[in-house]
Design a protein around this motif. Structure first.
Motif, PDB file in Angstrom:
ATOM      1  N   ILE B  49     -61.692  39.605  -6.275  1.00 42.62           N
ATOM      2  CA  ILE B  49     -61.725  40.872  -7.029  1.00 42.62           C
ATOM      3  C   ILE B  49     -60.624  40.868  -8.094  1.00 42.62           C
ATOM      4  CG2 ILE B  49     -61.403  43.380  -6.883  1.00 42.62           C
ATOM      5  CD1 ILE B  49     -62.457  43.232  -3.969  1.00 42.62           C
ATOM      6  N   ILE B  50     -59.418  40.487  -7.702  1.00 48.64           N
ATOM      7  CA  ILE B  50     -58.288  40.523  -8.643  1.00 48.64           C
ATOM      8  C   ILE B  50     -58.494  39.522  -9.786  1.00 48.64           C
ATOM      9  CG2 ILE B  50     -55.799  40.107  -8.879  1.00 48.64           C
ATOM     10  CD1 ILE B  50     -55.435  41.316  -6.114  1.00 48.64           C
ATOM     11  N   ARG B  51     -58.992  38.328  -9.438  1.00 48.15           N
ATOM     12  CA  ARG B  51     -59.239  37.333 -10.499  1.00 48.15           C
ATOM     13  C   ARG B  51     -60.299  37.829 -11.484  1.00 48.15           C
ATOM     14  NH1 ARG B  51     -56.790  32.564 -10.545  1.00 48.15           N
ATOM     15  NH2 ARG B  51     -55.926  31.718  -8.618  1.00 48.15           N
ATOM     16  N   ASN B  52     -61.366  38.441 -10.946  1.00 47.46           N
ATOM     17  CA  ASN B  52     -62.457  38.906 -11.818  1.00 47.46           C
ATOM     18  C   ASN B  52     -62.094  40.143 -12.619  1.00 47.46           C
ATOM     19  OD1 ASN B  52     -64.310  36.975 -11.198  1.00 47.46           O
ATOM     20  ND2 ASN B  52     -65.263  38.152  -9.542  1.00 47.46           N
ATOM     21  N   ALA B  53     -61.332  41.046 -11.998  1.00 49.25           N
ATOM     22  CA  ALA B  53     -61.150  42.361 -12.626  1.00 49.25           C
ATOM     23  C   ALA B  53     -59.784  42.574 -13.272  1.00 49.25           C
ATOM     24  CB  ALA B  53     -61.397  43.455 -11.579  1.00 49.25           C
ATOM     25  N   CYS B  54     -58.777  41.762 -12.902  1.00 46.40           N
ATOM     26  CA  CYS B  54     -57.419  42.064 -13.380  1.00 46.40           C
ATOM     27  C   CYS B  54     -56.766  40.928 -14.167  1.00 46.40           C
ATOM     28  CB  CYS B  54     -56.500  42.404 -12.203  1.00 46.40           C
ATOM     29  SG  CYS B  54     -57.261  43.384 -10.894  1.00 46.40           S
ATOM     30  N   TYR B  55     -57.127  39.692 -13.797  1.00 42.04           N
ATOM     31  CA  TYR B  55     -56.345  38.551 -14.288  1.00 42.04           C
ATOM     32  C   TYR B  55     -56.427  38.308 -15.790  1.00 42.04           C
ATOM     33  CZ  TYR B  55     -53.567  36.014 -10.900  1.00 42.04           C
ATOM     34  OH  TYR B  55     -52.545  35.629 -10.073  1.00 42.04           O
ATOM     35  N   ASP B  56     -57.462  38.836 -16.445  1.00 41.18           N
ATOM     36  CA  ASP B  56     -57.568  38.587 -17.887  1.00 41.18           C
ATOM     37  C   ASP B  56     -56.546  39.382 -18.702  1.00 41.18           C
ATOM     38  OD1 ASP B  56     -59.266  36.525 -18.247  1.00 41.18           O
ATOM     39  OD2 ASP B  56     -61.064  37.740 -18.558  1.00 41.18           O
ATOM     40  N   CYS B  57     -55.857  40.310 -18.073  1.00 40.20           N
ATOM     41  CA  CYS B  57     -54.785  41.042 -18.772  1.00 40.20           C
ATOM     42  C   CYS B  57     -53.467  40.976 -18.006  1.00 40.20           C
ATOM     43  CB  CYS B  57     -55.147  42.513 -18.956  1.00 40.20           C
ATOM     44  SG  CYS B  57     -56.391  42.793 -20.204  1.00 40.20           S
ATOM     45  N   HIS B  58     -53.547  40.795 -16.688  1.00 41.09           N
ATOM     46  CA  HIS B  58     -52.339  40.914 -15.863  1.00 41.09           C
ATOM     47  C   HIS B  58     -51.878  39.574 -15.285  1.00 41.09           C
ATOM     48  CE1 HIS B  58     -52.210  45.296 -16.007  1.00 41.09           C
ATOM     49  NE2 HIS B  58     -53.509  45.325 -15.787  1.00 41.09           N
ATOM     50  N   SER B  59     -51.979  38.518 -16.049  1.00 44.03           N
ATOM     51  CA  SER B  59     -51.524  37.227 -15.535  1.00 44.03           C
ATOM     52  C   SER B  59     -51.241  36.268 -16.686  1.00 44.03           C
ATOM     53  CB  SER B  59     -52.605  36.608 -14.639  1.00 44.03           C
ATOM     54  OG  SER B  59     -53.606  36.018 -15.440  1.00 44.03           O
ATOM     55  N   GLN B  60     -50.818  35.070 -16.323  1.00 44.89           N
ATOM     56  CA  GLN B  60     -50.637  34.006 -17.320  1.00 44.89           C
ATOM     57  C   GLN B  60     -51.832  33.066 -17.283  1.00 44.89           C
ATOM     58  OE1 GLN B  60     -48.055  33.809 -19.511  1.00 44.89           O
ATOM     59  NE2 GLN B  60     -47.209  35.716 -18.701  1.00 44.89           N
ATOM     60  N   GLU B  61     -52.935  33.551 -16.709  1.00 43.45           N
ATOM     61  CA  GLU B  61     -54.166  32.753 -16.658  1.00 43.45           C
ATOM     62  C   GLU B  61     -55.280  33.479 -17.409  1.00 43.45           C
ATOM     63  OE1 GLU B  61     -55.148  31.230 -12.709  1.00 43.45           O
ATOM     64  OE2 GLU B  61     -53.062  31.548 -12.131  1.00 43.45           O
ATOM     65  N   VAL B  62     -54.923  34.003 -18.569  1.00 41.83           N
ATOM     66  CA  VAL B  62     -55.891  34.773 -19.349  1.00 41.83           C
ATOM     67  C   VAL B  62     -56.928  33.827 -19.958  1.00 41.83           C
ATOM     68  CG1 VAL B  62     -56.190  36.257 -21.375  1.00 41.83           C
ATOM     69  CG2 VAL B  62     -54.197  36.547 -19.888  1.00 41.83           C
ATOM     70  N   TYR B  63     -58.202  34.206 -19.791  1.00 42.43           N
ATOM     71  CA  TYR B  63     -59.264  33.431 -20.437  1.00 42.43           C
ATOM     72  C   TYR B  63     -59.678  34.203 -21.688  1.00 42.43           C
ATOM     73  CZ  TYR B  63     -63.902  31.757 -21.565  1.00 42.43           C
ATOM     74  OH  TYR B  63     -64.995  31.274 -22.250  1.00 42.43           O
ATOM     75  N   TYR B  64     -59.524  33.558 -22.850  1.00 42.53           N
ATOM     76  CA  TYR B  64     -59.904  34.213 -24.095  1.00 42.53           C
ATOM     77  C   TYR B  64     -61.329  33.832 -24.474  1.00 42.53           C
ATOM     78  CZ  TYR B  64     -55.021  35.534 -24.795  1.00 42.53           C
ATOM     79  OH  TYR B  64     -53.773  36.090 -24.652  1.00 42.53           O
ATOM     80  N   PRO B  65     -62.261  34.779 -24.438  1.00 45.79           N
ATOM     81  CA  PRO B  65     -63.636  34.469 -24.840  1.00 45.79           C
ATOM     82  C   PRO B  65     -63.736  34.357 -26.368  1.00 45.79           C
ATOM     83  CG  PRO B  65     -63.444  36.773 -24.222  1.00 45.79           C
ATOM     84  CD  PRO B  65     -62.089  36.182 -24.061  1.00 45.79           C
ATOM     85  N   TRP B  66     -64.908  34.017 -26.881  1.00 44.09           N
ATOM     86  CA  TRP B  66     -65.081  33.774 -28.325  1.00 44.09           C
ATOM     87  C   TRP B  66     -64.639  34.961 -29.170  1.00 44.09           C
ATOM     88  CZ3 TRP B  66     -68.210  37.053 -31.056  1.00 44.09           C
ATOM     89  CH2 TRP B  66     -69.126  37.809 -30.317  1.00 44.09           C
ATOM     90  N   TYR B  67     -64.935  36.188 -28.687  1.00 42.03           N
ATOM     91  CA  TYR B  67     -64.623  37.348 -29.538  1.00 42.03           C
ATOM     92  C   TYR B  67     -63.116  37.611 -29.630  1.00 42.03           C
ATOM     93  CZ  TYR B  67     -64.545  39.716 -24.996  1.00 42.03           C
ATOM     94  OH  TYR B  67     -64.266  40.066 -23.713  1.00 42.03           O
ATOM     95  N   ALA B  68     -62.354  36.916 -28.754  1.00 41.10           N
ATOM     96  CA  ALA B  68     -60.899  37.060 -28.843  1.00 41.10           C
ATOM     97  C   ALA B  68     -60.348  36.297 -30.063  1.00 41.10           C
ATOM     98  CB  ALA B  68     -60.234  36.544 -27.578  1.00 41.10           C
ATOM     99  N   TYR B  69     -61.251  35.577 -30.742  1.00 39.11           N
ATOM    100  CA  TYR B  69     -60.848  34.818 -31.934  1.00 39.11           C
ATOM    101  C   TYR B  69     -61.438  35.423 -33.207  1.00 39.11           C
ATOM    102  CZ  TYR B  69     -59.390  31.494 -28.423  1.00 39.11           C
ATOM    103  OH  TYR B  69     -58.766  30.926 -27.344  1.00 39.11           O
ATOM    104  N   VAL B  70     -62.099  36.585 -33.048  1.00 32.84           N
ATOM    105  CA  VAL B  70     -62.734  37.224 -34.203  1.00 32.84           C
ATOM    106  C   VAL B  70     -62.166  38.633 -34.381  1.00 32.84           C
ATOM    107  CG1 VAL B  70     -64.938  37.916 -35.224  1.00 32.84           C
ATOM    108  CG2 VAL B  70     -64.856  35.941 -33.696  1.00 32.84           C
ATOM    109  N   ALA B  71     -61.535  38.864 -35.551  1.00 29.60           N
ATOM    110  CA  ALA B  71     -60.996  40.196 -35.818  1.00 29.60           C
ATOM    111  C   ALA B  71     -62.166  41.148 -36.101  1.00 29.60           C
ATOM    112  CB  ALA B  71     -60.052  40.129 -37.016  1.00 29.60           C
ATOM    113  N   PRO B  72     -62.096  42.416 -35.758  1.00 31.65           N
ATOM    114  CA  PRO B  72     -60.935  43.115 -35.198  1.00 31.65           C
ATOM    115  C   PRO B  72     -60.853  43.066 -33.672  1.00 31.65           C
ATOM    116  CG  PRO B  72     -62.640  44.703 -35.768  1.00 31.65           C
ATOM    117  CD  PRO B  72     -63.182  43.359 -36.125  1.00 31.65           C
TER     118      PRO B  72
END
Lengths: 137, 153
Positions: B49-72
């Motif tokens: 649960i924590i990996r799926n719901a929290c880790y993308d903002c609350h850890s050093q294991e953030v997975y950046y999807p494609w849209y994380a490279y497209v502004a805004p």
């Protein structure tokens, strides 16, 4: 037949007794008050009075605001685990320190519920020292 | 297509291309040896649960999807990760003192329990992060039991 007749006419005395009894059993609920001593925490009377004046209205089990209730239930505070009580006391300290509680909107409606300077510092001092005592500092 | 509409679309396209030049400053993942789940004996279901719901903002294991490279969108992602880590970084749990851990666990219980976290904007894009009532309760109960363990340490 006899039974039917007696049930139709209820004597004024029994009505009075019924009202009196209902008032008696519902009295404690309508008069719900600030926390009682619990397993892990006993709140001093002066702090209790401050909490009752400014906080208890929203932070009790019968209150309307779900948000306030989920954050803190003062009537259940003394029975939480010590770990939880420390966190809640730190929360109380922080929201009073930051002037976040009672909320401005609430105070506009009920200005008399505002904490005086003395009340705020007593509340903070109590929260801080109690949390530290629990942590064994 | 009307001339005016074509002009508007061209301006929007130009603006979209120009904003790509503004850096998003995505927070990088720092490499570390600390494993929050192992060190705190977190049960597998809670870890998931924590990996799926929290880790993308609350850890050093953030997975950046494609849209994380497209502004805004990239700006918003970077902001959320910075803000999330600032409040709680599971990968740096060992750097918090006992009192901070108790406060964070209380906050986790409150936020997850009352539905404040994960953010709705995140669960719309990541449906796997949407928590059921049972999963929320599981996290709340786990946070309480870990808090008691921390308190006794």
């Amino acid at each position: 037949m006899k039974f039917k007749n007696t049930s139709r006419f209820v004597s004024p005395l029994s009505v009075l007794l019924f009202i009196g009894f209902t008032a008696f059993i519902s009295y404690p609920e309508s008069q719900s008050s600030a926390p009682n001593p619990g397993e892990n925490l006993t709140i001093p009377d002066d702090v209790n009075a401050i909490l009752e004046k400014s906080c208890f209205g929203c932070h009790n089990v019968d209150a309307q605001s779900d948000k306030a209730k989920k954050k803190l239930l003062l009537d259940e505070l003394p029975n939480l685990s010590k770990a939880k009580i420390v966190a809640k006391l730190d929360d109380i300290h922080s929201v009073v320190e930051e002037n976040e509680m009672p909320p401005e909107k609430f105070l506009n409606k009920y200005p008399d519920k505002a904490l005086t300077k003395e009340e705020a510092s007593r509340l903070k001092e109590w929260a801080k020292t109690t949390a530290e005592e629990m942590m064994g500092n | 297509m009307g001339k005016e509409l074509r002009i508007i679309l061209l301006v929007l396209l130009a603006a979209f291309i120009v904003i790509q030049l503004i850096p998003a400053n995505r927070p990088v993942n720092e490499q570390g040896n600390y494993d929050f789940f192992v060190e705190n004996e977190v049960p597998e279901d809670v870890e998931e649960i924590i990996r799926n719901a929290c880790y993308d903002c609350h850890s050093q294991e953030v997975y950046y999807p494609w849209y994380a490279y497209v502004a805004p969108a990239s700006w918003q992602v970077a902001k959320d990760v910075r803000h999330g880590r600032n409040n709680l970084d599971f990968s740096k749990w060992n750097q918090f003192d006992k009192r901070e851990k108790l406060n964070l666990l209380d906050e986790i219980g409150d936020e997850v329990g009352e539905g404040g976290m994960p953010l709705t904007i995140y669960t719309i894009i990541h449906p796997e992060a949407k928590l059921t009532i049972a999963e929320r309760e599981r996290v709340v109960n786990w946070s309480e039991s870990l808090a008691e363990k921390v308190f006794e340490e």
